[in-house]
Motif scaffolding. Structure first.
Motif, short mmCIF file in Angstrom:
data_model
loop_
_atom_site.label_atom_id
_atom_site.label_comp_id
_atom_site.label_asym_id
_atom_site.label_seq_id
_atom_site.Cartn_x
_atom_site.Cartn_y
_atom_site.Cartn_z
N UNK A 251 -10.76 -34.20 1.44
CA UNK A 251 -9.58 -34.73 2.14
C UNK A 251 -9.35 -33.96 3.42
N UNK A 252 -8.78 -34.63 4.39
CA UNK A 252 -8.40 -33.99 5.65
C UNK A 252 -7.04 -34.52 6.07
N UNK A 253 -6.27 -33.70 6.76
CA UNK A 253 -4.96 -34.17 7.20
C UNK A 253 -5.13 -35.08 8.42
N UNK A 285 -18.86 -29.44 6.77
CA UNK A 285 -18.94 -29.30 8.22
C UNK A 285 -18.11 -30.32 8.97
N UNK A 286 -17.52 -31.27 8.25
CA UNK A 286 -16.59 -32.23 8.86
C UNK A 286 -15.48 -31.50 9.61
N UNK A 287 -15.08 -30.35 9.10
CA UNK A 287 -14.04 -29.55 9.75
C UNK A 287 -14.66 -28.75 10.90
N UNK A 288 -14.38 -29.18 12.11
CA UNK A 288 -14.84 -28.54 13.35
C UNK A 288 -16.34 -28.67 13.59
N UNK A 289 -17.08 -29.25 12.68
CA UNK A 289 -18.52 -29.36 12.86
C UNK A 289 -19.28 -28.17 12.34
N UNK A 319 -6.77 -24.12 9.32
CA UNK A 319 -6.17 -24.05 10.66
C UNK A 319 -5.50 -25.35 11.09
N UNK A 320 -6.02 -26.54 10.75
CA UNK A 320 -5.32 -27.76 11.18
C UNK A 320 -3.85 -27.84 10.75
N UNK A 321 -3.49 -27.18 9.65
CA UNK A 321 -2.08 -27.16 9.23
C UNK A 321 -1.20 -26.43 10.24
N UNK A 322 -1.78 -25.53 11.04
CA UNK A 322 -0.99 -24.67 11.92
C UNK A 322 -0.86 -25.20 13.35
#
Length: 373
Positions: A251-253, A285-289, A319-322
């Motif tokens: 999951x991703x926000x 790696x979906x998060x930031x690559x 980090x995306x939460x921030x």
């Protein structure tokens, strides 16, 4: 009887001889997508390497990494051990509820390096104007203790947290152990086939960080988490290669404060997410690559505050939460960063700093000293 024994010996010796010859002569593979790591190549012979024993060690590692059909051999060995009732395969515990858990005992944790790294964090806190936080994510086995095989040894996260609080007097130590254990009663906070925490686990870390730094956190649902894949098989599955294991959801926000720019090692990107990674083995790696030496994020949060995060890969989905809390966030991975940390601290003299690592990664990382460079 002797004739059959000799024939058996010749066949076995011939098989391994041919296998070794093919391994040595065929072009070396450089990377394993399945294991998401660089493979060891056969070293160049030198007298110094031969004398200090490093040549022999490198040859042994290369032979293991370059053997033809490596994944097939690994899978066969795993199935054999599993059929014999073994619960520890290639450094991975076969846990309850279909969890793979990295085996990390007291002996596996470098206590001396851990204490040194804590002192480097305290040095950081003493040399900046903003706040410094230390957030050590407990390993899966420290939180999901009931999922470990019976009598399986595991390191004591409680004592390591206490040591951090003793050494770090000026740095704010964010103790996640109790919060993660409580959250695990209701939610899946770690992947079953990978060592990373899930988005739910990262949210627990976000909430604890906000509380420690006096920030207002938002409920998880307000970030509109979305499933981006249901076919994630992580690094732990790659070590045992079971094909009958459940695949994980990632999951991703989707509702975060907008970024005005994303720069990874000097290259601009359109998003904090890399959709192409979802078609590869390393879907995390979906998060930031993936991981970079330096990532710089600028947002339209309008808070007039900035944050520097010294991190491992656990920070990538955290980090995306921030993004709504800071106008600028700089992420530094000391494993890949080659420039001066002090120059960044001088540039962002009033920034907050967060050191975020998985606990056992932090204990064994020999790059934390760069916080003083």
């Amino acid at each position: 009887m002797n004739r059959w024994y000799r024939l058996y010996f010749v066949v076995i010796a011939g098989f391994f001889g041919v296998l070794g010859l093919v391994t040595a002569l065929r072009p070396a593979k450089t990377f394993s997508p399945n294991e998401n790591r660089v493979l060891q190549k056969f070293p160049t012979l030198s007298w110094q390497a031969l004398a200090d024993g490093s040549y022999q060690e490198d040859v042994e590692k290369a032979a293991s990494d370059q053997i033809p059909g490596r994944n097939t051999w690994t899978k066969a060995a795993s199935l054999s051990k599993r059929s014999l009732g073994q619960k520890d395969i290639n450094g991975v515990y076969l846990g309850k509820d279909r969890y793979f858990i990295t085996k990390q005992t007291e002996e596996d944790v470098d206590k001396f390096q851990y204490m040194e790294n804590l002192r480097y964090v305290e040095y950081l806190a003493n040399n900046i104007n903003g706040k410094t936080g230390l957030l050590l994510v407990p390993s899966t086995g420290s939180v999901l203790q009931e999922n470990l095989p019976k009598y399986a040894p595991f390191y004591r996260a409680e004592s390591m947290n206490q040591a951090a609080k003793t050494v770090c007097e000026d740095a704010q130590v964010v103790d996640l152990l109790t919060d993660m254990r409580d959250a695990a009663q209701e939610e899946q906070v770690y992947y079953r086939t990978d060592h990373h925490w899930t988005l739910q686990g990262a949210y627990v870390g976000y909430s604890a960080f906000c509380k420690a730094f006096g920030l207002q956190s938002r409920p998880y649902e307000q970030f509109a988490p979305k499933k981006v894949t249901d076919s994630f098989l992580g690094t732990l599955q790659s070590k045992v290669l079971y094909t009958d294991h459940n695949q994980d959801n990632i999951y991703a926000i989707t509702k975060e404060c907008g970024t005005t720019s994303v720069e990874c090692d000097g290259k601009s990107k359109k998003s904090i997410y890399e959709k192409s990674k979802l078609s590869e083995k390393d879907k995390y790696g979906y998060f930031f690559g993936g991981n970079y030496g330096r990532v710089t994020l600028k947002t339209n949060a309008g808070t007039k505050k900035s944050l520097i995060v010294f991190k491992d890969s656990f920070a990538n989905c955290f980090v995306p939460f921030l993004l709504e809390q800071y106008d600028e966030i700089t992420m530094i991975d000391l494993r890949y960063y080659r420039n001066s940390v002090k120059s960044i601290l001088q540039q962002y003299n009033n920034s907050d700093c967060l050191v975020l690592y998985e606990m056992s990664n932090f204990a064994g990382d020999s790059n934390i000293w760069k916080l003083t460079k």
